[in-house]
Design a protein around this motif. Structure first.
Motif, mmCIF file in Angstrom:
data_model
loop_
_atom_site.group_PDB
_atom_site.id
_atom_site.type_symbol
_atom_site.label_atom_id
_atom_site.label_comp_id
_atom_site.label_asym_id
_atom_site.label_seq_id
_atom_site.Cartn_x
_atom_site.Cartn_y
_atom_site.Cartn_z
ATOM 1 N N LYS A 36 5.314 41.192 65.389
ATOM 2 C CA LYS A 36 6.188 41.611 65.415
ATOM 3 C C LYS A 36 7.585 41.897 64.752
ATOM 4 C CE LYS A 36 7.259 46.438 69.079
ATOM 5 N NZ LYS A 36 6.932 46.535 70.267
ATOM 6 N N LYS A 37 8.472 43.403 64.168
ATOM 7 C CA LYS A 37 9.750 43.405 63.188
ATOM 8 C C LYS A 37 10.618 43.521 64.698
ATOM 9 C CE LYS A 37 12.498 44.859 59.785
ATOM 10 N NZ LYS A 37 12.425 45.724 58.874
ATOM 11 N N SER A 38 11.623 42.279 65.059
ATOM 12 C CA SER A 38 12.335 43.117 65.627
ATOM 13 C C SER A 38 13.200 43.992 65.631
ATOM 14 C CB SER A 38 13.462 41.739 66.189
ATOM 15 O OG SER A 38 14.851 41.906 66.989
ATOM 16 N N SER A 39 13.316 44.988 66.704
ATOM 17 C CA SER A 39 14.588 46.076 66.168
ATOM 18 C C SER A 39 15.914 45.532 66.459
ATOM 19 C CB SER A 39 14.157 47.194 67.069
ATOM 20 O OG SER A 39 14.481 46.752 68.131
ATOM 21 N N TRP A 40 16.542 44.159 66.865
ATOM 22 C CA TRP A 40 17.043 43.581 66.466
ATOM 23 C C TRP A 40 17.415 42.779 65.884
ATOM 24 C CZ3 TRP A 40 21.873 44.088 70.358
ATOM 25 C CH2 TRP A 40 21.468 44.582 71.461
ATOM 26 N N SER A 41 18.965 42.693 65.055
ATOM 27 C CA SER A 41 19.095 42.109 63.717
ATOM 28 C C SER A 41 20.866 40.906 63.866
ATOM 29 C CB SER A 41 19.398 42.563 62.534
ATOM 30 O OG SER A 41 20.111 43.323 62.206
ATOM 31 N N LEU A 89 20.029 36.877 71.068
ATOM 32 C CA LEU A 89 18.987 37.610 70.261
ATOM 33 C C LEU A 89 17.492 37.046 70.236
ATOM 34 C CD1 LEU A 89 21.831 37.914 67.834
ATOM 35 C CD2 LEU A 89 20.806 39.528 68.225
ATOM 36 N N SER A 90 17.421 35.471 70.613
ATOM 37 C CA SER A 90 16.206 34.794 71.185
ATOM 38 C C SER A 90 15.453 35.426 71.661
ATOM 39 C CB SER A 90 17.172 33.318 71.429
ATOM 40 O OG SER A 90 15.672 33.006 71.251
ATOM 41 N N SER A 91 15.583 35.857 72.577
ATOM 42 C CA SER A 91 14.784 37.185 73.875
ATOM 43 C C SER A 91 13.948 38.151 72.782
ATOM 44 C CB SER A 91 15.508 37.476 74.707
ATOM 45 O OG SER A 91 16.112 38.838 74.783
ATOM 46 N N LYS A 92 15.040 38.572 71.734
ATOM 47 C CA LYS A 92 14.732 39.967 70.819
ATOM 48 C C LYS A 92 13.621 39.306 69.527
ATOM 49 C CE LYS A 92 16.727 42.624 73.326
ATOM 50 N NZ LYS A 92 15.762 43.399 73.923
#
Length: 233
Positions: A95-100, A228-231
């Motif tokens: 799944k693509k993350s909504s965070w970057s 960020l790792s959790s995302k």
């Protein structure tokens, strides 16, 4: 009648008989030659037909053997293909993350919790080493709540800063900026350019200071790398 003429006349029937016999012999030989030739031609035709039949049979057998070999190969490969297909089905799509991350092609120059002379307390964020003027992007969609010098109210050490509030009640802060491109109340999307990196405030060199917070103000920061790792980053 002369004696010579008589002899010729007398010889004539015998001569005629001999000629006839000779002609008959020649005819028989000729007929025999034709027969032999015909027999030879027939034998050649029969031989050619037999050879053609053998070649056709050999070709058919070769094709049959090739079909069997292909079928056997398909049987061998079928389980492998099924196994690969099963693996592909069982493996969930990423799944693509909504965070970057806020800047591209940057190395981390300082991590969360680091101690040292550069900070009055332990480091409250993560530093990305980038040159002045590098595009800074919103790490996640949200609403801008604070901007400006003096760390947008968080203190002069941050220089020019921006703080964005997100729907999950987290906040992100971007500091040491050379330029700010958003204003309080503005909605931003993930990846949208919000500022340019710089070297303002308490900075030992050009970089972006990035924080993840549980509130809008200084003192509520959490480890951005773990977050960020959790995302999925």
């Amino acid at each position: 009648m002369s004696k010579r003429a008589m002899n010729l006349n007398l010889a004539s029937p015998q001569l005629r008989t001999r000629v006839a016999v000779l002609a008959a012999g020649l005819g028989a030989s000729a007929m025999l030659g034709v027969g032999v030739a015909s027999a030879a031609t027939g034998a050649d035709t029969a031989t050619g037909a037999a050879a053609g039949a053998v070649a056709a049979q050999a070709d058919a057998q070769s094709k049959a053997a090739q079909s069997v070999q292909t079928a056997e190969q398909s049987k061998k490969e079928a389980p492998k293909a099924k196994s690969a297909e099963k693996k592909a089905e069982s493996k969930p799509a990423k799944k693509k993350s909504s965070w970057s991350v806020p800047v591209n092609d940057a190395s981390i120059s300082a991590t969360y919790g680091t101690g040292g002379d550069r900070w009055a307390n332990k480091h409250s964020g993560q530093d990305y080493a980038v040159s002045v003027g590098t595009d800074v992007h919103a790490a996640h969609g949200g609403t801008v709540v604070k901007t400006g010098g003096n760390g947008a109210g968080d203190g002069p050490a941050y220089g020019n800063a921006v703080v964005v509030k997100h729907a999950d009640k987290t906040y992100t802060q971007y500091a040491h900026l050379s330029q700010i491109n958003v204003t309080p109340g503005q909605t931003v999307e993930q990846g949208e350019k919000i500022a340019l990196s710089g070297n303002t405030g308490n900075s030992s060199g050009p970089h972006l200071h990035f924080e993840v917070r549980t509130g809008p103000n200084y003192g509520s920061a959490i480890d951005p790398a773990a977050f960020l790792s959790s995302k999925g980053l």
